[in-house]
Motif scaffolding. Structure first.
Motif, short mmCIF file in Angstrom:
data_model
loop_
_atom_site.label_atom_id
_atom_site.label_comp_id
_atom_site.label_asym_id
_atom_site.label_seq_id
_atom_site.Cartn_x
_atom_site.Cartn_y
_atom_site.Cartn_z
N TYR A 154 28.65 -16.64 -8.55
CA TYR A 154 28.97 -15.87 -9.76
C TYR A 154 29.68 -14.57 -9.38
O TYR A 154 30.69 -14.20 -9.98
N ALA A 157 33.22 -15.31 -8.33
CA ALA A 157 34.01 -15.68 -9.51
C ALA A 157 34.31 -14.46 -10.36
O ALA A 157 35.41 -14.30 -10.91
N TYR A 158 33.32 -13.54 -10.43
CA TYR A 158 33.52 -12.31 -11.19
C TYR A 158 34.67 -11.51 -10.58
O TYR A 158 35.57 -11.01 -11.26
N GLY A 161 37.87 -12.99 -11.39
CA GLY A 161 38.14 -12.70 -12.81
C GLY A 161 38.61 -11.28 -13.00
O GLY A 161 39.44 -11.00 -13.88
N LYS A 164 42.20 -11.02 -12.02
CA LYS A 164 42.99 -11.63 -13.10
C LYS A 164 43.06 -10.68 -14.30
O LYS A 164 44.15 -10.41 -14.83
N LEU A 176 35.55 -7.05 -19.52
CA LEU A 176 34.93 -7.69 -18.35
C LEU A 176 33.89 -6.76 -17.70
O LEU A 176 32.83 -7.21 -17.25
N LEU A 179 30.53 -7.05 -19.16
CA LEU A 179 29.78 -8.23 -18.70
C LEU A 179 29.07 -7.90 -17.39
O LEU A 179 27.89 -8.21 -17.21
N THR A 255 30.56 -18.48 -17.80
CA THR A 255 31.71 -17.67 -17.37
C THR A 255 32.75 -18.48 -16.62
O THR A 255 33.73 -17.93 -16.14
N THR A 256 32.55 -19.79 -16.56
CA THR A 256 33.52 -20.65 -15.87
C THR A 256 34.82 -20.83 -16.64
O THR A 256 35.90 -20.85 -16.05
N PRO A 257 34.77 -20.94 -17.99
CA PRO A 257 36.03 -21.17 -18.74
C PRO A 257 37.04 -20.03 -18.51
O PRO A 257 36.68 -18.94 -18.12
N ASP A 258 38.31 -20.36 -18.79
CA ASP A 258 39.37 -19.35 -18.71
C ASP A 258 39.13 -18.28 -19.78
O ASP A 258 38.98 -18.58 -20.95
N PHE A 259 39.09 -17.02 -19.37
CA PHE A 259 38.79 -15.94 -20.30
C PHE A 259 40.02 -15.50 -21.11
O PHE A 259 39.89 -14.71 -22.04
N TYR A 263 39.77 -12.95 -24.18
CA TYR A 263 40.31 -11.58 -24.24
C TYR A 263 41.19 -11.41 -25.50
O TYR A 263 41.11 -10.38 -26.17
N1 LIG Z 1 36.33 -17.41 -15.87
C1 LIG Z 1 36.75 -15.99 -15.97
C2 LIG Z 1 36.44 -15.27 -14.65
C3 LIG Z 1 34.99 -14.85 -14.55
C4 LIG Z 1 34.09 -15.59 -13.78
C5 LIG Z 1 32.75 -15.20 -13.66
C6 LIG Z 1 32.32 -14.05 -14.31
C7 LIG Z 1 33.20 -13.31 -15.10
C8 LIG Z 1 34.55 -13.72 -15.21
C9 LIG Z 1 38.27 -15.85 -16.25
O1 LIG Z 1 38.92 -16.83 -16.37
O2 LIG Z 1 38.72 -14.73 -16.34
#
Ligand SMILES: N[C@@H](Cc1ccccc1)C(=O)O
Ligand SMILES: C[C@H](O)[C@H](O)[C@H]1CNc2nc(N)[nH]c(=O)c2N1
Ligand SMILES: [Fe+2]
Length: 298
Positions: A154, A157-158, A161, A164, A176, A179, A255-259, A263
């Motif tokens: 996590y 991935a954060y 993210g 990004k 973000l 979160l 939190t896996t999906p595209d944010f 946003y």
């Molecule tokens: N999946 C988020 C990225 C992310 C992963 C885990 C925690 C927070 C954000 C994105 O596409 O931006």
């Protein structure tokens, strides 16, 4: 006799939050030999006190991870020793830094499984409150859960993210960061035997470890991704609201999906004041609001 460790502040910069210290983004070696006896005594006192407070309050995962790290309670641990254990478990490593980093630098570290740890520890007269993360907050608060495979994923991935979001727009970063605030720093988790703490900002604070679970003042609300990303927070007092996850797997899946579309949706919605309870909220506790300051939500 080594002097009390003091951070090498580069300068102070005037921002919307007033003058804030700006640190170099450089990674620094942990000057372990230069820690004074006071530094080690502050570590030992904080570690001992928090250990007692966290029994029955910290999550099972946090306590298990902490045991697996074998952090010494009686003197400041060596980053090299912790890195050997951490790398073997989840591939994470600690890097020493002067203090708060620019957001993109911070995200880039996380995206590469590097956790930035402030190399200096607070002074004895700062035991109960510090306005910025020091070694105790980072090492005792953040590092243990990096031993947990799901939470370790996590955090990486954060970071990705964050890199990004930094490329999208400043508002995405604001959403973000909330979160991060309501999970990594101030998150609660539901166990069969009750609510428990996993947020680093809480586990490194004696008073908030007690307040977040036992006071009637704050709201305790079930995790909802977009609800959290809309919710403002406090940086100078206890949180008015704590969000509760069911598991780290839930956090990872949410939190896996595209944010990107998230946003865009959030950009058209108002932020939510830190102390508000909404009709759709899964309410574990509706706070009394006792002791809340009227303004100051970030
Ligand atoms: N999946 C988020 C990225 C992310 C992963 C885990 C925690 C927070 C954000 C994105 O596409 O931006
Ligand atoms: C996620 C958010 O940007 C947050 O404020 C970051 C900024 N820079 C940081 N820098 C360090 N060293 N440690 C942190 O926890 C953070 N937090
Ligand atoms: Fe932190």
């Amino acid at each position: 006799m080594a002097t009390q460790s003091t951070p090498q502040r580069v300068e102070h910069q005037l921002t919307d939050k007033g003058y804030v210290p700006v640190y170099t983004t450089a990674v620094v070696e942990q000057p372990w030999a230069s820690y004074s006896s006071q530094d080690h005594a502050v570590w030992a006192q904080l570690f001992e006190r928090q250990q007692q407070v966290l029994v029955g309050r910290a999550s099972d995962e946090f306590l298990a991870a902490q045991r697996a790290m074998h952090m010494s309670p009686d003197r400041i641990p060596k980053f090299d020793d912790l890195n050997r254990v951490l790398r073997a478990h989840t591939g994470w490593e600690l890097v020493g830094v002067e203090g708060l980093l620019p957001e993109l630098t911070f995200f880039d570290h996380l995206a590469n499984r590097r956790f930035p740890v402030t190399w200096w520890i607070r002074r004895a007269d700062q035991i109960d409150y510090l306005s910025e993360p020091d070694l105790f907050h980072d090492l005792f608060g953040h590092v243990p859960l990096l031993m947990n495979p799901v939470f370790a994923d996590y955090m990486q991935a954060y970071g990705r993210g964050g890199v990004k979001a930094h490329g999208i727009n400043p508002e995405a970063l604001v959403h973000l960061t909330r979160l991060y605030w309501y999970t990594v720093e101030f998150g609660l988790i539901r166990q069969a035997d009750g609510l428990r703490i996993y947020g680093s900002g809480i586990v490194s604070s004696k008073s908030e470890s007690i307040h977040c679970l036992e006071s009637n003042a704050p709201n305790r609300i079930g995790f909802d991704l977009e609800r959290i990303m809309r919710t403002r927070y406090r940086i100078d007092t206890f949180q008015k609201t704590y969000f509760v996850i069911d598991s780290f797997e839930q956090l990872m899946q949410a939190t896996t999906p595209d944010f990107t579309p998230i946003y865009e949706r959030l950009a058209r919605q108002d932020s939510i004041p830190a102390g508000e309870v909404l009709p759709d909220d899964r309410v574990f506790n509706r706070g009394t609001g006792e002791g809340w300051l009227a303004d100051g939500d970030v």
